[in-house]
Design a protein around this motif. Structure first.
Motif, PDB file in Angstrom:
ATOM      1  N   LEU A 104       5.112  -0.109  -7.306  1.00 12.82           N
ATOM      2  CA  LEU A 104       4.962  -1.240  -7.051  1.00 12.82           C
ATOM      3  C   LEU A 104       6.169  -2.261  -7.533  1.00 12.82           C
ATOM      4  O   LEU A 104       6.810  -2.960  -6.630  1.00 12.82           O
ATOM      5  CB  LEU A 104       3.766  -2.276  -7.842  1.00 12.82           C
ATOM      6  N   CYS A 105       6.864  -2.067  -8.606  1.00 18.24           N
ATOM      7  CA  CYS A 105       7.805  -2.506  -9.383  1.00 18.24           C
ATOM      8  C   CYS A 105       9.221  -2.142  -8.429  1.00 18.24           C
ATOM      9  O   CYS A 105       9.991  -2.754  -8.073  1.00 18.24           O
ATOM     10  CB  CYS A 105       8.278  -2.179 -10.598  1.00 18.24           C
ATOM     11  N   GLY A 106       9.063  -0.934  -7.707  1.00 16.79           N
ATOM     12  CA  GLY A 106      10.281  -0.391  -6.937  1.00 16.79           C
ATOM     13  C   GLY A 106      10.471  -1.519  -5.650  1.00 16.79           C
ATOM     14  O   GLY A 106      11.356  -1.981  -5.458  1.00 16.79           O
ATOM     15  N   ALA A 130       0.831  -1.144   0.025  1.00 22.69           N
ATOM     16  CA  ALA A 130       0.246  -0.083   0.161  1.00 22.69           C
ATOM     17  C   ALA A 130       0.737   1.183  -0.040  1.00 22.69           C
ATOM     18  O   ALA A 130       0.590   2.245  -0.736  1.00 22.69           O
ATOM     19  CB  ALA A 130      -0.951  -0.082   1.096  1.00 22.69           C
ATOM     20  N   ILE A 131       1.825   1.111   0.819  1.00 28.35           N
ATOM     21  CA  ILE A 131       2.858   2.483   0.988  1.00 28.35           C
ATOM     22  C   ILE A 131       3.423   2.565  -0.462  1.00 28.35           C
ATOM     23  O   ILE A 131       3.590   3.650  -0.930  1.00 28.35           O
ATOM     24  CB  ILE A 131       3.748   2.147   2.092  1.00 28.35           C
ATOM     25  N   ALA A 132       4.154   1.389  -1.081  1.00 31.48           N
ATOM     26  CA  ALA A 132       4.619   1.647  -2.442  1.00 31.48           C
ATOM     27  C   ALA A 132       3.651   2.038  -3.251  1.00 31.48           C
ATOM     28  O   ALA A 132       3.897   2.953  -4.258  1.00 31.48           O
ATOM     29  CB  ALA A 132       5.068  -0.030  -2.779  1.00 31.48           C
ATOM     30  N   LEU A 133       2.466   1.667  -3.377  1.00 31.91           N
ATOM     31  CA  LEU A 133       1.428   2.168  -4.238  1.00 31.91           C
ATOM     32  C   LEU A 133       1.374   3.737  -3.989  1.00 31.91           C
ATOM     33  O   LEU A 133       1.258   4.448  -5.121  1.00 31.91           O
ATOM     34  CB  LEU A 133       0.101   1.522  -4.510  1.00 31.91           C
ATOM     35  N   GLY A 134       1.141   4.025  -2.896  1.00 33.17           N
ATOM     36  CA  GLY A 134       0.895   5.477  -2.520  1.00 33.17           C
ATOM     37  C   GLY A 134       1.897   6.175  -2.850  1.00 33.17           C
ATOM     38  O   GLY A 134       1.787   7.363  -3.573  1.00 33.17           O
ATOM     39  N   ILE A 135       3.331   6.000  -2.644  1.00 29.22           N
ATOM     40  CA  ILE A 135       4.165   6.779  -3.104  1.00 29.22           C
ATOM     41  C   ILE A 135       4.531   6.761  -4.787  1.00 29.22           C
ATOM     42  O   ILE A 135       4.515   8.002  -5.098  1.00 29.22           O
ATOM     43  CB  ILE A 135       5.707   6.260  -2.568  1.00 29.22           C
ATOM     44  N   GLY A 136       4.371   5.666  -5.129  1.00 25.85           N
ATOM     45  CA  GLY A 136       4.193   5.826  -6.845  1.00 25.85           C
ATOM     46  C   GLY A 136       3.350   6.473  -7.232  1.00 25.85           C
ATOM     47  O   GLY A 136       3.530   7.549  -8.065  1.00 25.85           O
ATOM     48  N   LEU A 137       1.967   6.657  -6.516  1.00 23.26           N
ATOM     49  CA  LEU A 137       0.709   7.490  -7.083  1.00 23.26           C
ATOM     50  C   LEU A 137       1.411   8.884  -6.991  1.00 23.26           C
ATOM     51  O   LEU A 137       1.021   9.521  -8.071  1.00 23.26           O
ATOM     52  CB  LEU A 137      -0.355   7.150  -6.422  1.00 23.26           C
ATOM     53  N   VAL A 138       1.931   9.452  -5.894  1.00 25.52           N
ATOM     54  CA  VAL A 138       2.030  10.770  -5.947  1.00 25.52           C
ATOM     55  C   VAL A 138       3.010  11.077  -6.859  1.00 25.52           C
ATOM     56  O   VAL A 138       3.142  12.191  -7.346  1.00 25.52           O
ATOM     57  CB  VAL A 138       2.636  11.069  -4.216  1.00 25.52           C
TER      58      VAL A 138
END
Lengths: 334, 325
Positions: free
Chosen positions: A227-229, A98-106
Motif C-alpha cells: 500500500l505504501c509503495g 487492490a493490485i498494490a495490496l495483492g503484490i505486497g501480500l505475495v
C-alpha cells in the motif's frame, strides 16, 4: 496485564512526547515558518507514510524479528502500479489499491514461508529478499523512470486529495495505525505477538502457534509495504528503481526511538508514532534552520545510538513483569 | 544432533561450494573465451579482494552470535579521513596507517557501545551505519576527494610480477592468518564456545564481552585496510562508496556455511564462498549482465544456501518417520 502496561509504557511515552514538543518549540523559535500551515501539512503527509511503515516494522520486531525487505517491496509495488497506470491511464483507484495490496501480500508471504515454516532467521531472509525485490524492480522497468506526465490522473489524484483539510495519505495512515493499536492491545492474536517475543518457549507451552503468527506478521508487513509503495509513488509522482532506498533503517530507527525492544516483547504503537514524529520533525526542520541536509544521516544515527543506550538502562532496571500477584512481582530474566 | 553427523554436514557443505565453484567456472569459460586468461582472472580478483578482507573478520563476528551492519559505512568513513589527510600532504604509507587507525577506532566504538551498555549488535550497528556514513556526508556533501599522492594508486592497482594484484596477495595472507586464528588457537576455540552457548562460556571463565569487543575492533581494522585499497583503486573518495557491502559481506559469510545463529562455520567455507561470489560476478560481467542483476543472484544464493539443507533435513526426517511407522 493492563495495569502493568499503564505502569511502564506511558512514563516513557510521556517523556518522549515532551521531547518531541520541546523540539517543535525550539525549531519554531529559530524559524517560525516551520509552524506554518503549509509546512505542517508536508510534515504530516511525510510523517504518515513513515509512521505507517514504522508501526508495520514494529510487528516483526515485537517477536524478535525484523523486516528489511519492506522498502524494496514498496519500490516493486510502486513501480508495478506505476507501469500499469501508464498502460491504462483510466484504471480506477480501487483497482490500483487492490493490485498494490495483492503484490505486497505475495512478496510478504514469500518472506513468511521461509521464516515461519523453515525457521530461517528473519534478518537473513529479508536481507535476501531485499536484494531480490530491488533487482526485480529493475527487471520490471528495465532501469527506466516513470515520470509525472506518464501516470493516469486518478492514480496521482487520490492519495493527495483532501478530506477535512488533510490528505488521504494521512487518513489512511490514521485508520491503519488505529487498527494496529486495537489489534495489538485488544485482540488475542495481537497479545500473542508480545508473548512470542517476550518468551518464545513459554509462549509455545501455553499453546501459541509460532509459525502461523509469524506468517501473519510478514503478510501484514507485506500488505503495508504494498500500500505504501503506491502512496509513495503517487505522492512524489515518480517511480524509479531506488525508491525508498535505505528506508528500512528509518523504520527501525523510529521503533527503537519509540522504545520497542529489538530483542522482542516490548513496544507500543503510541511510542512508535512519537519515534516517527521525532525523526520526521528533525528531517523536515534541517533545511528550514539552515542546516545542510547532508547532516540528516549522521543525526539519525546519533539519535538511534542515544535511544538504544537509554532503552538499555530502563530495560535492565525494570526487567519484564509478566505476572503480578499479591504485590509479589515475578521477574523473568532476559 | 550428534557430533559426527554435524561434521559430516559441514564437510558436505564445503563440497557443495567446490562443486558450485567448478560449475560457475565451467559455464563462464563456455560463455566467454576471455574467462580462462590468467591476466583476466587475476584482474577479476581486484573486484572482490577488498570486500573479502571484511568478510574474513565478519565471519568471526557472526560466529560469535553478533552482526555488524556498519562495515560499508566504516569504509566510507576511513576513505573520507584519508582524503582529508591527503589534502594536508600526508604520504601514501601514512594514509594507509591513518585509514587502518580510523577503521579500528570506529570498530572499537561499536564494540564499546555493544558490550558496555549490553545492547544488541544489530541495532547499535544500524545506528553507526547511519553515523559513520553520515560523517562522510557532512565532510563531503556532494563533493569528492580526488587529490592523492602521486604513488597512491600503487596500493590498489599495483601488481606483483605484473600479474598478481597486491590486494589479492594481502587478502590471501590475511585468509591464512584468520584460518589459523579460528581453527588453531585458543581464541578460536573460545569463540566457538561462546558462539554456541554464551552463558556456559561465561561460567567456564571465558571473558565473552572482551572477546566480542576485540572482534568488533578487528572488523573495524579490516574495514580500514579495505578502504585504503578501494580508495587507491578507484582514486577518489565519495560519501556513497562501498554502498551495499554490509549486506553482501554478510551474504558471503552465510553462503560460506557460517550459521547466522552463531557457533559454527569454517574459514575454508568462507574462502570458497568468496571465490564463488567473485567468479559469479566476473562471469556475469563478461556476458554484460548489469550489476543490479547480481544483487538478485546474491539474494537467491543467500536464501537458497540456507533453505536447501533445512528442506533436505525435513524431507529425510519425514521419510524416517514414515519408515518408523
Amino acid at each position: 496485564m493492563n495495569k502493568v502496561h499503564l505502569k511502564v509504557a506511558p512514563n516513557r511515552d510521556v517523556i518522549l512526547g515532551a521531547i518531541v514538543v520541546g523540539l517543535l518549540v525550539l525549531i519554531a523559535l529559530r524559524a517560525p515558518i516551520f509552524l506554518s500551515a503549509g509546512s505542517l501539512d508536508t510534515l504530516i503527509t511525510d510523517g504518515a507514510i513513515l509512521a505507517m511503515m514504522a508501526v508495520a516494522q514494529m510487528l516483526p520486531i515485537l517477536t524478535g524479528g525484523i523486516d528489511l525487505s519492506m522498502p524494496a517491496n514498496m519500490a516493486f509495488t510502486g513501480m508495478a502500479t506505476a507501469l500499469l497506470s501508464k498502460a491504462h491511464p483510466t484504471m480506477p483507484v480501487l483497482a490500483t489499491v487492490a493490485i498494490a495490496l495483492g503484490i505486497g501480500l505475495v512478496l510478504g508471504a514469500f518472506n513468511g514461508c521461509f521464516i515461519a515454516y523453515l525457521g530461517i532467521p528473519p534478518i537473513v531472509v529479508t536481507l535476501g529478499t531485499m536484494s531480490i525485490y530491488r533487482g526485480a524492480v529493475f527487471m520490471l522497468s528495465r532501469g527506466a523512470w516513470v515520470n509525472e506526465q506518464d501516470f493516469g490522473k486518478p492514480y496521482l489524484a487520490f492519495p493527495m486529495s483532501r478530506l477535512f483539510g488533510l490528505t488521504h495519505i494521512f487518513w489512511i495512515s490514521a485508520v491503519l495505525i488505529a487498527a494496529a493499536y486495537v489489534f495489538l492491545n485488544h485482540m488475542q492474536r495481537g497479545r500473542e505477538l508480545y508473548a512470542l517475543g517476550g518468551n518464545p518457549s513459554a509462549a509455545k507451552y501455553v499453546g501459541i502457534n509460532d509459525a502461523n503468527n509469524k506468517m501473519l506478521i510478514y503478510v501484514l508487513t507485506g500488505l503495508a509495504a504494498g500500500l505504501c509503495g503506491y502512496l509513495w509513488v503517487a505522492r512524489y509522482a515518480i517511480a524509479y528503481t531506488e525508491i525508498a532506498l535505505g528506508f528500512e533503517l528509518q523504520t527501525v530507527a523510529a521503533c527503537v526511538i519509540g522504545g520497542v525492544s529489538i530483542t522482542g516483547g516490548r513496544g507500543s504503537v503510541p511510542g512508535v508514532l512519537l519515534g516517527a514524529a521525532f525523526l520526521v520533525i528533525i528531517f523536515n526542520a534541517l533545511p528550514i534552520i539552515n542546516v545542510s541536509p547532508f547532516w540528516q544521516m549522521a543525526i539519525s544515527g546519533a539519535v538511534v545510538l542515544a535511544a538504544v543506550i537509554l532503552n538499555s538502562r530502563s530495560e535492565r532496571t525494570q526487567g519484564k513483569v509478566i505476572l503480578e500477584r499479591d504485590h509479589a512481582l515475578t521477574k523473568v530474566a532476559l | 544432533m550428534k557430533r559426527g553427523s554435524r561434521w559430516a554436514f559441514v564437510k558436505r557443505w564445503e563440497t557443495i561450494l567446490v562443486l558450485i565453484l567448478v560449475a560457475i567456472c565451467l559455464i563462464n569459460s563456455m560463455a566467454s573465451p576471455y574467462f580462462l586468461n590468467p591476466h583476466n582472472l587475476f584482474d577479476s580478483t581486484q573486484s572482490f579482494s577488498e570486500k573479502a578482507l571484511i568478510v574474513l573478520s565478519m565471519s568471526l563476528v557472526i560466529i560469535g552470535r553478533d552482526i555488524d551492519l556498519s562495515v560499508a559505512s566504516n569504509v566510507a568513513l576511513c576513505s573520507t579521513a584519508m582524503g582529508w589527510l591527503a589534502l594536508h600532504g600526508l604520504s601514501t604509507s601514512s594514509l594507509l596507517l591513518a585509514s587502518i587507525l580510523v577503521g579500528t577506532l570506529a570498530g572499537m566504538f561499536n564494540g564499546f557501545v555493544i558490550t558496555g551498555f549490553k545492547v544488541p549488535a544489530i541495532v547499535v550497528t544500524i545506528g553507526t551505519l547511519s553515523l559513520f556514513r553520515g560523517i562522510a556526508y557532512i565532510v563531503l556533501g556532494d563533493q569528492a576527494f580526488t587529490h592523492y599522492p602521486a604513488n597512491f594508486w600503487e596500493l590498489g592497482q599495483g601488481y606483483l610480477f605484473n600479474m598478481i594484484p597486491y590486494e589479492f596477495l594481502v587478502f590471501l595472507g590475511c585468509a591464512v592468518i584468520f584460518y589459523v586464528l579460528l581453527h588453531h588457537t585458543v581464541i578460536g576455540r573460545n569463540l566457538f564456545a561462546y558462539g554456541n552457548n554464551p552463558d556456559a562460556a561465561v561460567y567456564s571463565g571465558i571473558q565473552v564481552d572482551a572477546y566480542r569487543f576485540w572482534f568488533f575492533t578487528l572488523n573495524g581494522t579490516m574495514c580500514g585496510l579495505a578502504a585504503a585499497f578501494l580508495t587507491s583503486r578507484i582514486g577518489a573518495t565519495r560519501p556513497n562508496m562501498a554502498l551495499g557491502w554490509d549486506l553482501e559481506s554478510i551474504a558471503i559469510v552465510v553462503l560460506g556455511g557460517v550459521s547466522i545463529m552463531g557457533g559454527s562455520g569454517t574459514m575454508l567455507g568462507v574462502l570458497l564462498a568468496v571465490f564463488v561470489m567473485g567468479m559469479l560476478t566476473f562471469g556475469l560481467g563478461l556476458v554484460n549482465i548489469p550489476g543490479i542483476m547480481m544483487t538478485v543472484v546474491v539474494g537467491f544464493l543467500l536464501i537458497g544456501a540456507i533453505a536447501t539443507p533445512i528442506v533436505l533435513r525435513k524431507l529425510s526426517e519425514r521419510r524416517r518417520e514414515r519408515a518408523g511407522a
